[in-house]
Design a protein around this motif. Sequence first.
Motif, PDB file in Angstrom:
ATOM      1  N   GLN A  35       0.807  -1.225   0.000  1.00  0.00           N
ATOM      2  CA  GLN A  35       0.000   0.000   0.000  1.00  0.00           C
ATOM      3  C   GLN A  35       0.842   1.278   0.000  1.00  0.00           C
ATOM      4  O   GLN A  35       0.293   2.380  -0.047  1.00  0.00           O
ATOM      5  N   PHE A  36       2.157   1.155   0.066  1.00  0.00           N
ATOM      6  CA  PHE A  36       3.026   2.334   0.109  1.00  0.00           C
ATOM      7  C   PHE A  36       2.719   3.241  -1.087  1.00  0.00           C
ATOM      8  O   PHE A  36       2.560   2.751  -2.210  1.00  0.00           O
ATOM      9  N   ASP A  42       5.440  14.079  -2.304  1.00  0.00           N
ATOM     10  CA  ASP A  42       5.117  15.051  -1.271  1.00  0.00           C
ATOM     11  C   ASP A  42       5.403  14.525   0.139  1.00  0.00           C
ATOM     12  O   ASP A  42       4.877  13.477   0.533  1.00  0.00           O
ATOM     13  N   TYR A  43       6.189  15.282   0.890  1.00  0.00           N
ATOM     14  CA  TYR A  43       6.573  14.892   2.250  1.00  0.00           C
ATOM     15  C   TYR A  43       5.360  14.631   3.134  1.00  0.00           C
ATOM     16  O   TYR A  43       5.283  13.610   3.822  1.00  0.00           O
ATOM     17  N   ASP A  44       4.431  15.578   3.151  1.00  0.00           N
ATOM     18  CA  ASP A  44       3.283  15.464   4.057  1.00  0.00           C
ATOM     19  C   ASP A  44       2.421  14.244   3.765  1.00  0.00           C
ATOM     20  O   ASP A  44       1.962  13.562   4.687  1.00  0.00           O
ATOM     21  N   LYS A  45       2.198  13.959   2.502  1.00  0.00           N
ATOM     22  CA  LYS A  45       1.361  12.807   2.139  1.00  0.00           C
ATOM     23  C   LYS A  45       2.043  11.494   2.519  1.00  0.00           C
ATOM     24  O   LYS A  45       1.392  10.574   3.034  1.00  0.00           O
ATOM     25  N   ILE A  46       3.345  11.405   2.275  1.00  0.00           N
ATOM     26  CA  ILE A  46       4.074  10.182   2.630  1.00  0.00           C
ATOM     27  C   ILE A  46       4.149  10.042   4.143  1.00  0.00           C
ATOM     28  O   ILE A  46       3.931   8.961   4.698  1.00  0.00           O
ATOM     29  N   GLU A  48       2.100  11.205   6.417  1.00  0.00           N
ATOM     30  CA  GLU A  48       0.787  10.818   6.951  1.00  0.00           C
ATOM     31  C   GLU A  48       0.543   9.324   6.756  1.00  0.00           C
ATOM     32  O   GLU A  48       0.077   8.631   7.657  1.00  0.00           O
ATOM     33  N   TYR A  49       0.863   8.833   5.555  1.00  0.00           N
ATOM     34  CA  TYR A  49       0.697   7.401   5.300  1.00  0.00           C
ATOM     35  C   TYR A  49       1.515   6.579   6.298  1.00  0.00           C
ATOM     36  O   TYR A  49       1.014   5.625   6.896  1.00  0.00           O
ATOM     37  N   LEU A  50       2.779   6.945   6.466  1.00  0.00           N
ATOM     38  CA  LEU A  50       3.657   6.179   7.342  1.00  0.00           C
ATOM     39  C   LEU A  50       3.186   6.220   8.795  1.00  0.00           C
ATOM     40  O   LEU A  50       3.219   5.206   9.490  1.00  0.00           O
ATOM     41  N   GLU A  51       2.763   7.395   9.237  1.00  0.00           N
ATOM     42  CA  GLU A  51       2.298   7.526  10.625  1.00  0.00           C
ATOM     43  C   GLU A  51       1.090   6.619  10.902  1.00  0.00           C
ATOM     44  O   GLU A  51       0.958   6.074  11.992  1.00  0.00           O
ATOM     45  N   LEU A  52       0.243   6.454   9.913  1.00  0.00           N
ATOM     46  CA  LEU A  52      -0.981   5.675  10.097  1.00  0.00           C
ATOM     47  C   LEU A  52      -0.832   4.192   9.772  1.00  0.00           C
ATOM     48  O   LEU A  52      -1.610   3.370  10.261  1.00  0.00           O
ATOM     49  N   ILE A  62      13.604   8.430  11.066  1.00  0.00           N
ATOM     50  CA  ILE A  62      14.241   7.657   9.987  1.00  0.00           C
ATOM     51  C   ILE A  62      13.685   8.114   8.645  1.00  0.00           C
ATOM     52  O   ILE A  62      14.438   8.321   7.682  1.00  0.00           O
ATOM     53  N   PHE A  63      12.371   8.292   8.571  1.00  0.00           N
ATOM     54  CA  PHE A  63      11.757   8.814   7.348  1.00  0.00           C
ATOM     55  C   PHE A  63      12.284  10.223   7.059  1.00  0.00           C
ATOM     56  O   PHE A  63      12.612  10.537   5.915  1.00  0.00           O
ATOM     57  N   ASP A  64      12.355  11.071   8.082  1.00  0.00           N
ATOM     58  CA  ASP A  64      12.840  12.437   7.887  1.00  0.00           C
ATOM     59  C   ASP A  64      14.239  12.433   7.287  1.00  0.00           C
ATOM     60  O   ASP A  64      14.528  13.186   6.348  1.00  0.00           O
TER      61      ASP A  64
END
Length: 77
Positions: A35-36, A42-46, A48-52, A62-64
């Motif tokens: 589902q990645f 876009d940083y914010d969209k990725i 948000e996906y990762l956080e959820l 690590i993502f940052d």
Amino acid sequence: MAYRESFYQFLMTQRNPDSHAEIAQFANNAQHDSQFPKHEEDYDKISEYLELNASYLPSMSIFDEAYESYVEHMHNK
């Protein structure tokens, strides 16, 4: 219009099954995440996906770090 590499495409270049580096582990795990958001830049969209959804990512720092490397990579192309 110039071709832009997605974050996922960049992240896949960081895979290394023999490495214990956090970004390599992130990339190894993201490869198996069906589902990645594979076409997203876009940083914010990725983020948000990762956080959820990314229980495999022990820390968003690590993502940052990976995203910062992605931005540097894109500026050097």
